[in-house]
Every structure is written in structure tokens, then in C-alpha cells.
Motif scaffolding. Sequence first.
Motif, PDB file in Angstrom:
ATOM      1  N   PRO A 160       0.801  -1.229   0.000  1.00 11.25           N
ATOM      2  CA  PRO A 160       0.000   0.000   0.000  1.00 11.25           C
ATOM      3  C   PRO A 160       0.832   1.278   0.000  1.00 11.25           C
ATOM      4  N   ALA A 161       1.911   1.292   0.768  1.00 13.64           N
ATOM      5  CA  ALA A 161       2.687   2.528   0.881  1.00 13.64           C
ATOM      6  C   ALA A 161       3.752   2.598  -0.190  1.00 13.64           C
ATOM      7  N   ASP A 162       4.017   3.816  -0.676  1.00 14.92           N
ATOM      8  CA  ASP A 162       5.042   4.012  -1.692  1.00 14.92           C
ATOM      9  C   ASP A 162       5.736   5.345  -1.400  1.00 14.92           C
ATOM     10  N   PRO A 163       6.645   5.309  -0.423  1.00 13.77           N
ATOM     11  CA  PRO A 163       7.260   6.568   0.028  1.00 13.77           C
ATOM     12  C   PRO A 163       8.016   7.287  -1.098  1.00 13.77           C
ATOM     13  N   ALA A 164       8.588   6.518  -2.049  1.00 13.60           N
ATOM     14  CA  ALA A 164       9.340   7.161  -3.136  1.00 13.60           C
ATOM     15  C   ALA A 164       8.400   7.982  -4.014  1.00 13.60           C
ATOM     16  N   ARG A 165       7.207   7.432  -4.264  1.00  7.91           N
ATOM     17  CA  ARG A 165       6.197   8.167  -5.045  1.00  7.91           C
ATOM     18  C   ARG A 165       5.833   9.478  -4.336  1.00  7.91           C
ATOM     19  N   GLU A 166       5.638   9.401  -3.023  1.00 10.80           N
ATOM     20  CA  GLU A 166       5.241  10.597  -2.277  1.00 10.80           C
ATOM     21  C   GLU A 166       6.339  11.671  -2.319  1.00 10.80           C
ATOM     22  N   THR A 167       7.583  11.226  -2.195  1.00 12.05           N
ATOM     23  CA  THR A 167       8.711  12.169  -2.262  1.00 12.05           C
ATOM     24  C   THR A 167       8.755  12.863  -3.619  1.00 12.05           C
ATOM     25  N   ARG A 168       8.550  12.067  -4.694  1.00 11.25           N
ATOM     26  CA  ARG A 168       8.551  12.659  -6.044  1.00 11.25           C
ATOM     27  C   ARG A 168       7.421  13.672  -6.200  1.00 11.25           C
ATOM     28  N   GLN A 169       6.240  13.319  -5.641  1.00 12.70           N
ATOM     29  CA  GLN A 169       5.090  14.231  -5.752  1.00 12.70           C
ATOM     30  C   GLN A 169       5.371  15.564  -5.069  1.00 12.70           C
ATOM     31  N   ILE A 170       5.956  15.489  -3.865  1.00 14.35           N
ATOM     32  CA  ILE A 170       6.223  16.717  -3.113  1.00 14.35           C
ATOM     33  C   ILE A 170       7.243  17.585  -3.844  1.00 14.35           C
ATOM     34  N   THR A 171       8.303  16.961  -4.357  1.00 14.69           N
ATOM     35  CA  THR A 171       9.334  17.711  -5.086  1.00 14.69           C
ATOM     36  C   THR A 171       8.723  18.417  -6.297  1.00 14.69           C
ATOM     37  N   ARG A 172       7.898  17.658  -7.038  1.00 11.13           N
ATOM     38  CA  ARG A 172       7.294  18.202  -8.252  1.00 11.13           C
ATOM     39  C   ARG A 172       6.339  19.353  -7.923  1.00 11.13           C
ATOM     40  N   LEU A 173       5.502  19.143  -6.905  1.00 13.18           N
ATOM     41  CA  LEU A 173       4.529  20.178  -6.558  1.00 13.18           C
ATOM     42  C   LEU A 173       5.204  21.459  -6.080  1.00 13.18           C
ATOM     43  N   ARG A 174       6.291  21.302  -5.322  1.00 12.54           N
ATOM     44  CA  ARG A 174       7.026  22.491  -4.853  1.00 12.54           C
ATOM     45  C   ARG A 174       7.582  23.262  -6.053  1.00 12.54           C
TER      46      ARG A 174
END
Lengths: 112, 112
Positions: B53-67
Motif C-alpha cells: 500500500p505505501a510508496d514513500p518514493a512516489r510521495e517524495t517525487r510528488q512533493i518535489t514536483r509540486l514544490r
Amino acid sequence: MSTSEIDASVQAELNRLRESIDNIDAAVVHMLAERFKATQQVGRLKADHQLPPADPARETRQITRLRQLAQSANLDPAFAEKLLTFIIAEVIRHHERIAEEAGNGTATTGQV
Amino acid sequence: MSTSEIDASVQAELNRLRESIDNIDAAVVHMLAERFKATQQVGRLKADHQLPPADPARETRQITRLRQLAQSANLDPAFAEKLLTFIIAEVIRHHERIAEEAGNGTATTGQV
């Protein structure tokens, strides 16, 4: 289908959904950038014309309307309300900064 | 212009800005309704295929991109990150409900 074919098809579906999520996030970021441009204009307008900064009736109308819109879009109205409150807190932070920069030291809340 | 004419013109400008803010809010509510439709599909897909269920790498990429997107749109990147975190918390709440309904009792976090 072999296990690896199923895996590939599931991964492709997951990628497709994530691309949509990323597109939506980009749209939301750009909408909110535009929203803050508008609220900053409201803040300046009120500061320039000594209008009362807070407008609780406006905020109540906004919450009622957003909850209705959320309901019709099948989004949890309580979440929509929490989100608006979250955004308004940021608007207030901006307005406090505008007020500080204007040197009047008065926090201008409520230009939402 | 007389005082009342200035007042009327300021009020008209305020109304114009508020109409834009209301339009943007409606757009954001509808975009987020669509986003939750996508994340719920992700949740179901992962549950059906026993994907982690969890995908910490995906979340990190999302945050970097959104910033980065926020920066280019002149929106505070820290605010964009806080907003994404706020939305993800709601996604996790949805996924916990999906997991409970599926009767496996496992909270499925991270389908964001």
C-alpha cells in the motif's frame, strides 16, 4: 495471462491513474496561485479604502456554498469545509504580512 | 467622484474579485472530487492485487514536483507541500475505510 502479464497490466493502470492525479495536482496548484492573486488584491483594496477587514457573513456564505458544491460532486462536504478553512488560514497569514509591510501593524483577516 | 461613487466602485471591484474567488473554489472542489475518484481506484487496484500500500518514493517525487510547480506559479512552495500533505491525510482516511469494508482490517496508506 501469465503473472508477469497481469503485473504489467496492473502497473500500467496504476501509472495511468497516477498521471491523472499528477495532472489534477498541477491544475489545483495553478488555481490556488490564481486564488491568492485575487485575495491579495482584496487585501490591498480593503487596506487602501479602510474597509473592515473581517466579513464573517461572507465566510459563512462561502462555507455553505462549498459544502453544497462538494455534495453534488460526491466529495465529503466536511473535507471541503476543512480545506477552505485551511486555505483561509493561509490567506490570513498573507494579509498579516501585507498589513505589516504597510506598517499599520493591524492584522487584516477575513479577505477571503 | 463623490464618496458614495468611490464606495460603489470599490464595492464593485470587491464583488468582481470575490466572484473570481468563488469560481476558483468551485473548480478546486471539482478537481479534488476527480482526484479522490482516481485515488480510490488506486486503492482498489492495490487491494485486489496485494500490492504494497505505501510508496514513500512516489510521495517524495510528488512533493518535489509540486514544490517546483508552486514556485513557477508564484505560490509559496511550503504552502503547496502542506496542502498536499493535508489531501494525502484524507486519502489515507479513505483507504482505511476501503480496507475496513474489505474486511482485511489493514490500513492501506500511501495510494497517493
